[in-house]
Design a protein around this motif. Structure first.
Motif, PDB file in Angstrom:
ATOM      1  N   GLY A 112     -66.979  -4.514   4.795  1.00  0.00           N
ATOM      2  CA  GLY A 112     -68.392  -4.848   4.672  1.00  0.00           C
ATOM      3  C   GLY A 112     -69.045  -4.450   3.367  1.00  0.00           C
ATOM      4  O   GLY A 112     -70.264  -4.420   3.263  1.00  0.00           O
ATOM      5  N   ARG A 113     -68.264  -4.141   2.358  1.00  0.00           N
ATOM      6  CA  ARG A 113     -68.838  -3.697   1.084  1.00  0.00           C
ATOM      7  C   ARG A 113     -68.337  -4.554  -0.063  1.00  0.00           C
ATOM      8  O   ARG A 113     -67.167  -4.915  -0.129  1.00  0.00           O
ATOM      9  CB  ARG A 113     -68.455  -2.240   0.814  1.00  0.00           C
ATOM     10  N   ILE A 114     -69.247  -4.873  -0.962  1.00  0.00           N
ATOM     11  CA  ILE A 114     -68.869  -5.541  -2.205  1.00  0.00           C
ATOM     12  C   ILE A 114     -69.480  -4.754  -3.357  1.00  0.00           C
ATOM     13  O   ILE A 114     -70.489  -4.070  -3.190  1.00  0.00           O
ATOM     14  CB  ILE A 114     -69.348  -7.009  -2.260  1.00  0.00           C
ATOM     15  N   ARG A 115     -68.862  -4.848  -4.487  1.00  0.00           N
ATOM     16  CA  ARG A 115     -69.386  -4.173  -5.677  1.00  0.00           C
ATOM     17  C   ARG A 115     -70.101  -5.218  -6.529  1.00  0.00           C
ATOM     18  O   ARG A 115     -69.568  -6.287  -6.797  1.00  0.00           O
ATOM     19  CB  ARG A 115     -68.256  -3.545  -6.475  1.00  0.00           C
ATOM     20  N   ILE A 116     -71.311  -4.897  -6.944  1.00  0.00           N
ATOM     21  CA  ILE A 116     -72.094  -5.768  -7.808  1.00  0.00           C
ATOM     22  C   ILE A 116     -72.051  -5.161  -9.207  1.00  0.00           C
ATOM     23  O   ILE A 116     -72.307  -3.972  -9.379  1.00  0.00           O
ATOM     24  CB  ILE A 116     -73.565  -5.884  -7.328  1.00  0.00           C
ATOM     25  N   SER A 117     -71.741  -5.978 -10.178  1.00  0.00           N
ATOM     26  CA  SER A 117     -71.586  -5.450 -11.533  1.00  0.00           C
ATOM     27  C   SER A 117     -72.908  -4.874 -12.050  1.00  0.00           C
ATOM     28  O   SER A 117     -73.993  -5.302 -11.667  1.00  0.00           O
ATOM     29  CB  SER A 117     -71.091  -6.541 -12.486  1.00  0.00           C
ATOM     30  N   LYS A 118     -72.776  -3.919 -12.932  1.00  0.00           N
ATOM     31  CA  LYS A 118     -73.938  -3.273 -13.545  1.00  0.00           C
ATOM     32  C   LYS A 118     -74.805  -4.308 -14.271  1.00  0.00           C
ATOM     33  O   LYS A 118     -76.028  -4.261 -14.216  1.00  0.00           O
ATOM     34  CB  LYS A 118     -73.472  -2.189 -14.514  1.00  0.00           C
ATOM     35  N   ARG A 119     -74.164  -5.255 -14.913  1.00  0.00           N
ATOM     36  CA  ARG A 119     -74.886  -6.306 -15.647  1.00  0.00           C
ATOM     37  C   ARG A 119     -75.797  -7.091 -14.705  1.00  0.00           C
ATOM     38  O   ARG A 119     -76.956  -7.364 -15.018  1.00  0.00           O
ATOM     39  CB  ARG A 119     -73.873  -7.239 -16.306  1.00  0.00           C
TER      40      ARG A 119
END
Length: 75
Positions: free
Chosen positions: A17-24
């Motif tokens: 249930g987790r995704i990483r969203i880029s810093k940009r």
């Protein structure tokens, strides 16, 4: 600002249930500690709370103006 035009298919699931969203992307959308998640039309949208409030206010104003025009037409 919505991130709909910034979809990044290279993102991988980080865990259940987790995704990483880029810093940009987070910087572009002005997302820091809090995020609002909304969905519709087969997409989900990430918003900064401030931008989401502006979006809601704009929709409310448009709805109110439309309703006023409809009532004037009926009278």
């Amino acid at each position: 600002t919505q991130l709909v035009f910034w979809a990044d298919p290279k993102q991988k699931l980080e865990g259940p249930g987790r995704i990483r969203i880029s810093k940009r992307l987070l910087e572009y959308a002005n997302i820091t500690k809090q995020v609002i998640l909304s969905g519709g039309n087969g997409f989900f949208y990430l918003w900064s709370p401030g931008n989401y409030k502006k979006y809601e206010d704009k929709l409310k104003k448009l709805r109110d103006e439309t309703m006023d025009e409809m009532f004037e037409t009926l009278l």
